[in-house]
Design a protein around this motif. Structure first.
Motif, short mmCIF file in Angstrom:
data_model
loop_
_atom_site.label_atom_id
_atom_site.label_comp_id
_atom_site.label_asym_id
_atom_site.label_seq_id
_atom_site.Cartn_x
_atom_site.Cartn_y
_atom_site.Cartn_z
N MET A 1 77.57 56.70 -23.79
CA MET A 1 76.63 55.58 -23.80
C MET A 1 75.54 55.81 -24.85
SD MET A 1 77.74 53.50 -21.44
CE MET A 1 76.41 52.42 -20.99
N MET A 2 75.06 57.03 -24.98
CA MET A 2 74.03 57.36 -25.95
C MET A 2 74.53 57.12 -27.38
SD MET A 2 70.88 58.80 -26.15
CE MET A 2 70.59 59.97 -24.84
N MET A 3 75.71 57.65 -27.68
CA MET A 3 76.26 57.50 -29.03
C MET A 3 76.57 56.04 -29.34
SD MET A 3 76.09 60.39 -30.41
CE MET A 3 76.98 59.92 -31.90
N SER A 4 77.07 55.32 -28.35
CA SER A 4 77.40 53.91 -28.54
C SER A 4 76.17 53.11 -28.94
CB SER A 4 77.99 53.35 -27.24
OG SER A 4 78.21 51.96 -27.36
N THR A 5 75.04 53.45 -28.34
CA THR A 5 73.81 52.73 -28.65
C THR A 5 73.26 53.13 -30.02
OG1 THR A 5 73.28 52.63 -26.30
CG2 THR A 5 71.47 52.21 -27.83
N LEU A 6 73.28 54.42 -30.32
CA LEU A 6 72.71 54.89 -31.57
C LEU A 6 73.53 54.45 -32.78
CD1 LEU A 6 71.64 58.51 -30.53
CD2 LEU A 6 70.21 56.47 -30.73
N ILE B 1 66.28 45.63 -23.15
CA ILE B 1 66.81 45.07 -21.89
C ILE B 1 68.26 44.63 -22.09
CG2 ILE B 1 66.59 43.21 -20.21
CD1 ILE B 1 63.56 43.29 -20.71
N LEU B 2 68.53 44.01 -23.25
CA LEU B 2 69.90 43.55 -23.55
C LEU B 2 70.89 44.71 -23.55
CD1 LEU B 2 71.76 41.18 -24.46
CD2 LEU B 2 71.19 41.80 -26.82
N LEU B 3 70.50 45.82 -24.18
CA LEU B 3 71.40 46.98 -24.25
C LEU B 3 71.63 47.59 -22.87
CD1 LEU B 3 70.03 48.75 -27.45
CD2 LEU B 3 72.13 47.43 -27.22
N VAL B 4 70.59 47.61 -22.05
CA VAL B 4 70.74 48.14 -20.69
C VAL B 4 71.70 47.25 -19.89
CG1 VAL B 4 69.56 48.55 -18.51
CG2 VAL B 4 68.50 49.27 -20.64
N ILE B 5 71.58 45.93 -20.05
CA ILE B 5 72.48 45.00 -19.34
C ILE B 5 73.92 45.21 -19.81
CG2 ILE B 5 73.09 42.57 -19.04
CD1 ILE B 5 70.12 41.92 -19.11
N GLU B 6 74.11 45.39 -21.13
CA GLU B 6 75.46 45.65 -21.64
C GLU B 6 76.03 46.92 -20.99
OE1 GLU B 6 75.68 45.84 -25.87
OE2 GLU B 6 74.55 43.98 -26.16
N GLY B 7 75.21 47.97 -20.93
CA GLY B 7 75.67 49.22 -20.31
C GLY B 7 76.02 49.05 -18.85
N LEU B 8 75.21 48.28 -18.14
CA LEU B 8 75.47 48.05 -16.72
C LEU B 8 76.75 47.24 -16.51
CD1 LEU B 8 71.87 47.30 -15.38
CD2 LEU B 8 73.27 49.32 -14.93
N ILE B 9 76.99 46.26 -17.38
CA ILE B 9 78.21 45.44 -17.27
C ILE B 9 79.45 46.32 -17.47
CG2 ILE B 9 79.57 43.64 -18.40
CD1 ILE B 9 76.91 42.18 -18.95
N ILE B 10 79.42 47.12 -18.56
CA ILE B 10 80.58 48.00 -18.83
C ILE B 10 80.77 48.99 -17.68
CG2 ILE B 10 81.46 49.79 -20.36
CD1 ILE B 10 80.00 48.37 -22.66
N LEU C 1 67.38 55.83 -22.41
CA LEU C 1 66.93 56.93 -23.27
C LEU C 1 67.31 56.68 -24.72
CD1 LEU C 1 67.79 60.01 -21.03
CD2 LEU C 1 65.54 59.05 -21.52
N ALA C 2 68.51 56.11 -24.91
CA ALA C 2 68.95 55.82 -26.28
C ALA C 2 68.13 54.69 -26.90
CB ALA C 2 70.43 55.46 -26.29
N THR C 3 67.84 53.66 -26.09
CA THR C 3 67.12 52.50 -26.63
C THR C 3 65.64 52.77 -26.83
OG1 THR C 3 66.85 51.68 -24.35
CG2 THR C 3 68.70 50.81 -25.62
N MET C 4 65.16 53.92 -26.34
CA MET C 4 63.77 54.29 -26.62
C MET C 4 63.54 54.38 -28.12
SD MET C 4 62.19 54.55 -23.70
CE MET C 4 60.76 55.60 -23.99
N ARG C 5 64.61 54.66 -28.86
CA ARG C 5 64.49 54.78 -30.31
C ARG C 5 64.33 53.41 -30.97
NH1 ARG C 5 68.24 59.74 -32.50
NH2 ARG C 5 67.71 61.24 -30.85
#
Length: 406
Positions: free
Chosen positions: A284-289, A310-319, A388-392
């Protein structure tokens, strides 16, 4: 926002599949391990009750005092009368007589150590749950025995052979009898598959000079009967006799552990869950970065950084939800299949722990509430990894990111 998140998941199928597979693998491994551990502990307790004590065990008090010497002279007398008295109670479903003896096999002028059990037909030792590899079950009172494969291998015998056994009698003497091996049997309890012969109590009792007696009785209670209450009543009923009455929980080595085994399993499963979840976390971390250019473009056209996070978190939750659900369904199917056909553990070193009562064949199961609990936990881990990834994203330099990916 949910529609956009779904569209993003479908747009980059490769990234979605890789992330989803990591979640599927993690959930699948955790659920299977939990199922194996819960099932093994449950069957350990069940085997201890079935083959060692019943719901309640009755013995002569003096037999318990000198049990290590196997003092068969201290047996339960007037067995028939006591059995009828117990069966008259509406709380008791059945009473089984058990004779467990150390014996010697006489062959070619030599004595070889062995054990022999005498049990009632219909008891757990001689019933439809007994695994019959060859031959048939013994008949009541007949000079017949059933042997385990280990017994036959150790003594170089086979179905149809006759064996001569020597016994210590209640009077201190020795008696001998010849039996015919009419069946080859196995049990779900590893302890029962050693150097052992099985016959009926009616055939064995007269040979050791027990007339209308038993070394121990295993009582089975009707469904819904409170074990502690019935135990107290039986102790009062039999208080004027030299009998020791105990429940399986008072005798069993595993009973004191049962209140703690849920905690033990949770701790062990948490460790496996953590290890499996590192795969999900990293994916999940690498996918976001890896989406720096895409995220920079969204910021450049006017999306707020908070909206993107928020969008990235929702995508992660859906997957995570879809993948976890697929994995849970697959686990349910596999666990249910193993719950019917069983898993043969004889090739996994079960013989090395003989005497502990481990199951030879493991029938898996898992409580229904665990599946949604694992799904929710996996979704939480995915959400934490994504956050954690989207903090960047907050520190993302739009211009430099677009140049790097150009």
């Amino acid at each position: 926002m949910i529609k956009l998140a779904l569209r993003n998941c479908l747009r980059n199928k490769k990234r979605t599949i890789v992330t989803g597979l990591s979640v599927i693998l993690a959930v699948f491994v955790v659920l299977l391990i939990m199922s194996f551990m819960y099932s093994c502990f449950d069957q350990l307790a069940e085997n201890e009750r079935k083959y060692t004590t019943g719901d309640i065990r009755i013995r002569n008090k003096k037999y318990n005092e000198f049990e290590s010497l196997m003092p068969i002279q201290f047996y339960i007398e007037n067995y028939s009368e006591l059995k009828a008295e117990l069966l008259n109670r509406s709380t008791i479903k059945s009473v089984e007589s058990v004779l467990s003896l150390s014996s010697s096999l006489y062959r070619d002028g030599k004595l070889e150590n062995m054990a022999i059990y005498g049990a009632d037909i219909g008891s757990v030792y001689i019933n439809e749950d007994t695994i019959l590899y060859e031959g048939r079950f013994v008949e009541n009172g007949a000079r017949e025995v059933m042997a385990t494969p280990i017994f036959l291998k150790q003594h170089s015998l086979s179905l149809g052979d006759s064996v001569t056994c020597l016994f210590k009698t209640t009077s201190g003497g020795t008696n001998a009898a010849t039996f015919k091996i009419v069946g080859v049997v196995g049990y779900l309890n590893s302890e029962m598959n050693g150097n052992l012969l099985i016959t009926t109590s009616d055939a064995l009792a007269p040979l050791i000079r027990i007339n209308d007696g038993a070394l121990e009785l295993h009582l089975w209670l009707n469904e819904g009967v409170d074990e502690e209450s019935e135990l107290a009543k039986l102790k009062e009923l039999l208080s004027d006799r030299e009998l020791d009455v105990q429940s399986w929980s008072e005798i069993s080595w595993i009973a004191p552990v049962l209140p703690l085994y849920d905690i033990m399993i949770i701790i062990i499963d948490a460790l496996f869950f953590f290890i499996a979840s590192t795969l999900v976390f990293n994916t999940m971390m690498m996918s976001t970065l890896e989406r720096k250019k895409e995220l920079a473009t969204m910021i450049a056209i006017g999306f707020s950084r908070r909206y993107i996070m928020i969008l990235l978190v929702i995508e992660g939750l859906i997957i995570s939800f879809i993948a976890s659900t697929i994995s849970a369904i697959g686990s349910i199917i596999l666990i249910d299949i193993f719950g019917v056909v069983g898993i043969d553990l004889t090739g996994f070193g079960i013989e090395a722990v003989e005497g502990w009562g481990f199951p030879n064949i493991l029938y898996t199961h898992l409580a229904a509430w665990i599946y949604p609990a694992v799904i929710i936990a996996e979704m939480a881990i995915s959400a934490i990894a994504t956050i954690l990834a989207t903090m960047r994203v907050r520190k993302l330099e739009v211009a430099s990111s677009l140049r790097e990916e150009a």
